[in-house]
Design an enzyme around this catalytic site. Structure first.
Site: not given
Ligand SMILES: [Mg+2]
Length: 182
Positions: A6, A8
């Site tokens: 992932d 962010d």
């Molecule tokens: Mg995230």
């Protein structure tokens, strides 16, 4: 192994107002080196990221590409490589099968890299990362950066277990490679 990451809260600081420019992409300390340790260990890496910032009309795809150029440059300077970046631009109110917690992007990545679910892991900081990984049948690693600590405290449905918890991407990479990042 295929390592899905992932963006962010894992590679860069999570912003509640979303990352809208390269200047707003604040790369987490040690993250590029962690990706580099995965690359050196021979693992393919891909970013799997919901970017509703595009679907909300806040930035266009060209700007998202500039943001990712900065991310790639930082990883490359550390000696690593993000082999592919999968983005889903859907806003939450029009979420398709690629937007996490749906597993669409993970399934696409496994097909592209010809990786079986048993040979794939997902590293994320949010419940939807864990849910998408569980739906795709891949191993789940939660990092405590970004939303990670809040995710751990709030918990997840039993169907998402087991989840391995690591302090940050560097710790997750060490667990996967058995080596410290250089
Ligand atoms: Mg995230």
């Amino acid at each position: 192994m295929l390592v899905l990451i992932d963006r962010d809260g894992v590679l860069n600081r999570d912003r509640s107002d979303l990352v809208k420019s390269p200047e707003e992409l604040d790369i987490l300390p040690g993250a590029p080196e962690a990706v580099a340790s995965l690359t050196r260990a021979g693992h393919a890496t891909a970013v799997i990221t919901n970017q509703s910032v595009v679907g909300r009309g806040l930035i266009d795809l060209a700007m998202l590409e500039r943001i990712h150029d900065k991310l790639q440059a930082a990883v490359s300077a550390a000696g690593g490589r993000l082999d592919k970046i999968y983005i889903c631009a859907d806003p939450p109110w029009a979420a398709g099968p690629r937007r996490k917690p749906a597993p669409g992007m993970l399934i696409e990545a496994m097909a592209h890299f010809r990786a079986a679910p048993a040979d794939t892991v997902m590293i994320g900081d949010a419940k939807r990362d864990l849910e998408a990984a569980a739906a795709a049948g891949v191993r789940r690693l939660l990092v405590l950066t970004g939303k990670g600590a809040a995710t751990r405290d709030a918990g997840w449905p039993a169907a998402v277990d087991p989840v391995e918890i690591h302090a940050d991407l560097a710790a997750a990479a060490r667990a996967l490679t058995g080596k410290a990042a250089a």
